[in-house]
Design a protein around this motif. Structure first.
Motif, PDB file in Angstrom:
ATOM      1  N   HIS A 102      50.514  -1.724  29.770  1.00 56.88           N
ATOM      2  CA  HIS A 102      50.735  -2.674  30.626  1.00 56.88           C
ATOM      3  C   HIS A 102      52.115  -3.401  30.418  1.00 56.88           C
ATOM      4  O   HIS A 102      52.818  -3.042  29.437  1.00 56.88           O
ATOM      5  CB  HIS A 102      49.511  -3.819  30.576  1.00 56.88           C
ATOM      6  CG  HIS A 102      49.134  -4.351  28.944  1.00 56.88           C
ATOM      7  ND1 HIS A 102      48.920  -3.469  27.868  1.00 56.88           N
ATOM      8  CD2 HIS A 102      49.098  -5.498  28.525  1.00 56.88           C
ATOM      9  CE1 HIS A 102      48.619  -4.381  26.914  1.00 56.88           C
ATOM     10  NE2 HIS A 102      49.000  -5.423  27.112  1.00 56.88           N
ATOM     11  N   HIS A 104      52.876  -6.388  29.142  1.00 54.97           N
ATOM     12  CA  HIS A 104      53.096  -7.456  27.782  1.00 54.97           C
ATOM     13  C   HIS A 104      54.442  -7.154  27.002  1.00 54.97           C
ATOM     14  O   HIS A 104      54.399  -5.901  26.786  1.00 54.97           O
ATOM     15  CB  HIS A 104      51.875  -7.852  27.264  1.00 54.97           C
ATOM     16  CG  HIS A 104      50.862  -8.434  27.877  1.00 54.97           C
ATOM     17  ND1 HIS A 104      49.395  -8.474  27.588  1.00 54.97           N
ATOM     18  CD2 HIS A 104      50.734  -9.056  29.086  1.00 54.97           C
ATOM     19  CE1 HIS A 104      48.649  -9.107  28.350  1.00 54.97           C
ATOM     20  NE2 HIS A 104      49.434  -9.680  29.496  1.00 54.97           N
ATOM     21  N   HIS A 107      54.368  -4.484  24.354  1.00 61.40           N
ATOM     22  CA  HIS A 107      54.011  -3.052  24.391  1.00 61.40           C
ATOM     23  C   HIS A 107      55.179  -2.500  25.541  1.00 61.40           C
ATOM     24  O   HIS A 107      55.391  -1.197  25.331  1.00 61.40           O
ATOM     25  CB  HIS A 107      52.723  -3.184  25.729  1.00 61.40           C
ATOM     26  CG  HIS A 107      51.412  -3.417  24.735  1.00 61.40           C
ATOM     27  ND1 HIS A 107      50.454  -2.736  24.488  1.00 61.40           N
ATOM     28  CD2 HIS A 107      51.379  -4.565  24.621  1.00 61.40           C
ATOM     29  CE1 HIS A 107      49.607  -3.434  23.821  1.00 61.40           C
ATOM     30  NE2 HIS A 107      50.114  -4.542  23.731  1.00 61.40           N
ATOM     31  N   HIS A 185      41.740  -7.589  30.056  1.00 62.68           N
ATOM     32  CA  HIS A 185      42.708  -7.950  29.000  1.00 62.68           C
ATOM     33  C   HIS A 185      43.836  -8.659  30.233  1.00 62.68           C
ATOM     34  O   HIS A 185      44.472  -9.803  29.971  1.00 62.68           O
ATOM     35  CB  HIS A 185      43.314  -7.163  28.207  1.00 62.68           C
ATOM     36  CG  HIS A 185      44.592  -7.370  27.428  1.00 62.68           C
ATOM     37  ND1 HIS A 185      44.362  -8.391  26.705  1.00 62.68           N
ATOM     38  CD2 HIS A 185      45.905  -7.151  27.460  1.00 62.68           C
ATOM     39  CE1 HIS A 185      45.766  -8.660  26.146  1.00 62.68           C
ATOM     40  NE2 HIS A 185      46.750  -7.735  26.671  1.00 62.68           N
ATOM     41  N   ASP A 206      45.345  -2.779  24.224  1.00 64.33           N
ATOM     42  CA  ASP A 206      44.729  -4.005  24.093  1.00 64.33           C
ATOM     43  C   ASP A 206      43.215  -4.144  24.476  1.00 64.33           C
ATOM     44  O   ASP A 206      42.660  -5.029  24.527  1.00 64.33           O
ATOM     45  CB  ASP A 206      45.483  -5.320  24.881  1.00 64.33           C
ATOM     46  CG  ASP A 206      46.705  -5.685  23.993  1.00 64.33           C
ATOM     47  OD1 ASP A 206      46.985  -5.009  22.905  1.00 64.33           O
ATOM     48  OD2 ASP A 206      47.627  -6.244  24.173  1.00 64.33           O
TER      49      ASP A 206
HETATM   50 ZN   LIG Z   1      48.466  -7.354  26.013  1.00 65.66          ZN
END
Ligand SMILES: [Zn+2]
Length: 278
Positions: A102, A104, A107, A185, A206
């Motif tokens: 993902h 974020h 990451h 998440h 996550d």
């Molecule tokens: Zn995350």
């Protein structure tokens, strides 16, 4: 197939935010906080080498953010993406496929590097960047709650480079690597399942940040849909116990991998070990 753990350094995040509704008096015994209530988390990525294909899964926080931003997360540890790739015998140019669970910043921050004042370019110039359709649509129109985690300089330069590939469906991404989508998440978190020496290794990202998050109520306060996380966890854990999956933990400073078992209290950690022990 060869697997290499790619440690990219650690960051600190508020323990309360990481453990959601669980009181500190309980989680602090399993995952201790410092005097500022911060816990230390790894950003542990995985390199899968299969013939000519070199697949990196996630790439840490990167180094292009300003000092104020990076200081806020108390980056620590000696490992960096470049150093760890080199240690494994590779460079960023060798990576053919960059799989992002993902978008974020902890990451995908290593995806893009600065190419001048306010200019950006892909860090992996020969790689295709794979992102789920659900996550791409979610991250490019961020909601106010998650906006601080989706940094536009990590996201739009991927599309501008022409190296973006959207993953529309669950299933085989490459021979030996399947993906599934989970929405608790963030929308469309893409979890890779890797077939290795007769075992299945799941890159948990996550969906399960650490072994300390295994008991059901341990859901991060960051999750946009905690009740969906609970459903995802329950379904995934049942499958993981039945099929004896090895869970690879991206954020757990203390444990690289774990397996699960069913107990009277629900699913619990069976064993913890490092990937090299498999
Ligand atoms: Zn995350």
């Amino acid at each position: 197939m060869e697997l290499h753990v790619i440690e990219t350094g650690n960051l600190k995040l508020d323990g309360g935010a990481m453990f959601g509704v669980v009181p500190k008096s309980i989680w602090n015994k399993n995952y201790p906080a410092d005097e500022n209530n911060l816990c230390n988390w790894s950003m542990r990525c995985l390199l899968v080498v299969d013939g000519d294909r070199k697949v990196l899964i996630d790439n840490g926080i990167g180094d292009k953010q300003n000092e104020k931003f990076l200081k806020h997360y108390y980056l620590n540890g000696d490992d960096t993406l470049q150093k760890s790739l080199e240690k494994a015998g590779y460079t960023t140019d060798d990576i053919t496929d960059m799989v992002l669970t993902h978008l974020h910043f902890d990451h995908c921050g290593g995806s893009i590097v600065k190419a001048g004042e306010d200019q950006y370019k892909p860090a992996f110039k020969n790689a295709t960047y794979w992102i789920s359709k659900g996550q791409w649509e979610w991250a490019t129109k961020p909601n106010r709650r998650e906006k601080a985690s989706f940094l536009k300089e990590n996201i739009f330069p991927i599309r501008e480079s022409g190296q973006l590939k959207i993953v529309e469906n669950e299933g085989a991404l490459f021979p030996g690597i399947d993906v599934k989508f989970y929405n608790g998440h963030t929308d469309g978190q893409m979890i890779p399942f890797i077939k290795y020496n007769g075992k299945t290794i799941v890159f948990m990202a996550d969906l399960l940040p650490s072994a300390a998050h295994v008991p059901m109520p341990y859901v991060m306060a960051y999750d946009t849909r905690p009740l969906v996380t609970l459903q995802d966890k329950e379904k995934f854990f049942t499958e993981a116990i039945e099929k004896e999956y090895i869970l690879f933990l991206e954020h757990d400073l203390y444990n690289e991998c774990c397996t699960l078992e069913e107990t009277e209290k629900g699913p619990r950690v069976k064993e913890t070990f490092s990937l090299s022990e498999i």
